[in-house]
Design an enzyme around this catalytic site. Structure first.
Site, PDB file in Angstrom:
ATOM      1  CD  GLU A 115      -2.910  -1.253   2.261  1.00 38.11           C
ATOM      2  OE1 GLU A 115      -4.083  -1.489   1.970  1.00 38.11           O
ATOM      3  OE2 GLU A 115      -2.517  -1.085   3.423  1.00 38.11           O
ATOM      4  CB  CYS A 163       2.890   7.328   3.395  1.00 41.23           C
ATOM      5  SG  CYS A 163       3.384   6.122   4.618  1.00 41.23           S
ATOM      6  CB  CYS A 210       7.123  -5.451   8.641  1.00 42.17           C
ATOM      7  SG  CYS A 210       8.481  -4.650   9.526  1.00 42.17           S
ATOM      8  CB  CYS A 247       6.316  -3.290  16.252  1.00 49.29           C
ATOM      9  SG  CYS A 247       7.997  -2.812  15.778  1.00 49.29           S
ATOM     10  CB  CYS A 297       2.870  -2.534  13.707  1.00 48.92           C
ATOM     11  SG  CYS A 297       2.938  -2.083  11.970  1.00 48.92           S
ATOM     12  CB  CYS A 335       0.550   5.471  11.572  1.00 57.49           C
ATOM     13  SG  CYS A 335       0.854   7.121  11.056  1.00 57.49           S
TER      14      CYS A 335
HETATM   15  N1  SAH Z   1       9.359   0.223  10.033  1.00 59.23           N
HETATM   16  C1  SAH Z   1       9.506   1.660  10.038  1.00 59.23           C
HETATM   17  C2  SAH Z   1       8.568   2.316   9.048  1.00 59.23           C
HETATM   18  C3  SAH Z   1       7.095   2.226   9.422  1.00 59.23           C
HETATM   19  S1  SAH Z   1       6.583   3.810   9.829  1.00 59.23           S
HETATM   20  C4  SAH Z   1       9.278   2.184  11.440  1.00 59.23           C
HETATM   21  O1  SAH Z   1       8.833   1.428  12.277  1.00 59.23           O
HETATM   22  O2  SAH Z   1       9.604   3.336  11.714  1.00 59.23           O
HETATM   23  C5  SAH Z   1       5.030   3.545  10.549  1.00 59.23           C
HETATM   24  C6  SAH Z   1       4.911   4.218  11.885  1.00 59.23           C
HETATM   25  O3  SAH Z   1       3.606   3.929  12.431  1.00 59.23           O
HETATM   26  C7  SAH Z   1       5.922   3.697  12.871  1.00 59.23           C
HETATM   27  O4  SAH Z   1       6.331   4.697  13.743  1.00 59.23           O
HETATM   28  C8  SAH Z   1       5.086   2.662  13.605  1.00 59.23           C
HETATM   29  O5  SAH Z   1       5.633   2.328  14.840  1.00 59.23           O
HETATM   30  C9  SAH Z   1       3.764   3.359  13.714  1.00 59.23           C
HETATM   31  N2  SAH Z   1       2.667   2.444  13.985  1.00 59.23           N
HETATM   32  C10 SAH Z   1       2.635   1.115  13.813  1.00 59.23           C
HETATM   33  N3  SAH Z   1       1.450   0.611  14.176  1.00 59.23           N
HETATM   34  C11 SAH Z   1       0.704   1.656  14.589  1.00 59.23           C
HETATM   35  C12 SAH Z   1      -0.631   1.781  15.063  1.00 59.23           C
HETATM   36  N4  SAH Z   1      -1.429   0.726  15.150  1.00 59.23           N
HETATM   37  N5  SAH Z   1      -1.076   3.004  15.393  1.00 59.23           N
HETATM   38  C13 SAH Z   1      -0.276   4.078  15.243  1.00 59.23           C
HETATM   39  N6  SAH Z   1       0.984   4.019  14.790  1.00 59.23           N
HETATM   40  C14 SAH Z   1       1.472   2.823  14.466  1.00 59.23           C
END
Ligand code: SAH
Length: 372
Positions: free
Chosen positions: A90, A103, A110, A114, A117, A345
């Site tokens: 996406e 974006c 991935c 985490c 996510c 995000c």
């Molecule tokens: N892998 C990289 C790029 C992804 S950026 C990174 O982690 O930085 C996407 C951002 O959204 C990251 O900061 C991630 O931690 C955050 N994110 C992931 N899941 C989320 C959620 N459910 N709600 C809000 N932010 C989230």
């Protein structure tokens, strides 16, 4: 067939030299391809006919195929791209007053896992190629009807619809280093998109050696997903922390700033109700980042099914930001954009055939299925 979207200027120059072509020809083709959005060699009217014929035989300009185009009520647009083998990624366009941010995804799924996510829940399939990364920008430009207008001579990006690119889509950009850096070079190249380093941001979970390498090879704006103020909590939320704990991460951020195009690192901080959002957490963050010039970007958690986390009340987010600000740290709260089309995000999930085959996670269910 070579896909020319896989090439940055250096690799295109090398190939053209093998073909016995002059360097300016490579620059011409770069401009046609990226500035004009051209995918037809015959339309490249100032390129010599013989070269056009050679290119037609050996190369193509092929972005990933568009599967779905969703428009959110707030103007955010999300595209789902087919990258073959039952995987899709996406890309999200976020229009705001005075700028438009794209974006971009860097991997199908991935591997970082985490806890909060949606992308991580799906597991990992593979790295995107340079062409698949830059192809998202190439196609978004076209779909938005935007020629790359370029600078107006006074440093303003007049008429440029996509003024900023963030690698904040699916995947961890710094574990797909070579392809990501080649794509960054195309974004920065004056013969292609000509974006300033300050307007291209790599977001990472904090892969320390790769942050150092990025500083040497292609410094752009850096965002680090922090999400916790101590190692015990960060170990739980982000397993990568066990390998690169906070102390090493903060040191890497300081080193990065010696070369960075901006004089601060952006710390992203997802706000999880009752987990990392107390006053004490805010104060611990201030202490942790004391030696790192930084801004905070608070991201109220975006829910997805079976996540096990919740978004704190708006007031908690405000108070948390207030503590950082009272200490002189710039703290913004990310507006939730596009969540009606699962484009916010952490909600990007595309479709991923997990190769990691993790056990104990919720059944594989794509966000597309859940929200459609
Ligand atoms: N892998 C990289 C790029 C992804 S950026 C990174 O982690 O930085 C996407 C951002 O959204 C990251 O900061 C991630 O931690 C955050 N994110 C992931 N899941 C989320 C959620 N459910 N709600 C809000 N932010 C989230």
């Amino acid at each position: 067939m070579f896909n020319l979207l896989d090439y940055d200027l250096d690799t295109l120059l090398a190939w053209f030299s093998e073909l016995g072509e002059k360097p300016f020809r490579a620059r011409q083709v770069m401009r046609w391809m990226h500035r004009e959005g051209c995918d037809d060699f015959d339309a490249m009217t100032d390129v010599a006919k013989a070269l056009r014929a050679k290119l037609r035989e050996q190369a193509e300009i092929r972005p990933p195929a568009l599967l779905r185009d969703s428009l959110s009520s707030d103007g955010t647009r999300k595209w789902l791209f087919d990258i073959g083998d039952a995987n899709a990624v996406e890309t999200v366009f976020i229009p705001e007053a005075g700028r438009g941010t794209l974006c971009v995804s860097s991997q199908a799924g991935c591997a970082l896992d985490c806890a909060f996510c949606a992308t991580g829940r799906q597991g990992f399939n593979r790295n995107l190629s340079t062409g698949e990364i830059i192809g998202q920008l190439w196609l978004a430009n076209k779909l938005l009807g935007a020629a790359v207008a370029g600078d107006d001579g006074e440093g303003r990006d007049n008429g440029r619809v996509i003024s900023n690119v963030v690698l904040m889509g699916m995947g961890e950009p710094l574990t797909n280093f070579e392809n990501v850096v080649a794509a960054l070079r195309v974004m920065l190249d004056d013969h292609a998109y000509g974006l300033s380093r300050r307007r291209v941001t790599v977001s990472t979970v904090g892969i320390v050696p790769a942050i150092d390498r990025l500083r040497e090879e292609c410094p752009v704006a850096l965002a680090v997903s922090l999400h916790a103020s101590d190692d015990a909590l960060r170990d739980r939320l982000m397993p990568i922390n066990r390998k690169y704990p906070l102390r090493d991460l903060m040191a890497a951020c300081r080193r990065y700033l010696e070369r960075a195009p901006r004089d601060f690192v952006t710390f992203e901080y997802v706000m999880l109700d009752g987990v990392n959002d107390s006053d004490a957490h805010a104060r611990a963050l201030i202490a942790l980042t004391r030696d790192v010039p930084c801004k905070f970007n608070l991201i109220p958690f975006n829910p997805f099914p079976f996540s096990g986390f919740a978004r704190p009340p708006a007031r908690r987010v405000r108070d948390f930001a207030g503590i950082l600000r009272d200490f002189g740290i710039i703290a913004t709260t990310r507006k939730t954009r596009g969540d009606d089309v699962a484009a916010a995000c952490g909600q990007l999930a595309g479709k991923v055939r997990d190769k990691a085959r993790r056990v104990g996670l919720c059944p594989l269910q794509t966000m597309e299925e859940v929200f459609s």
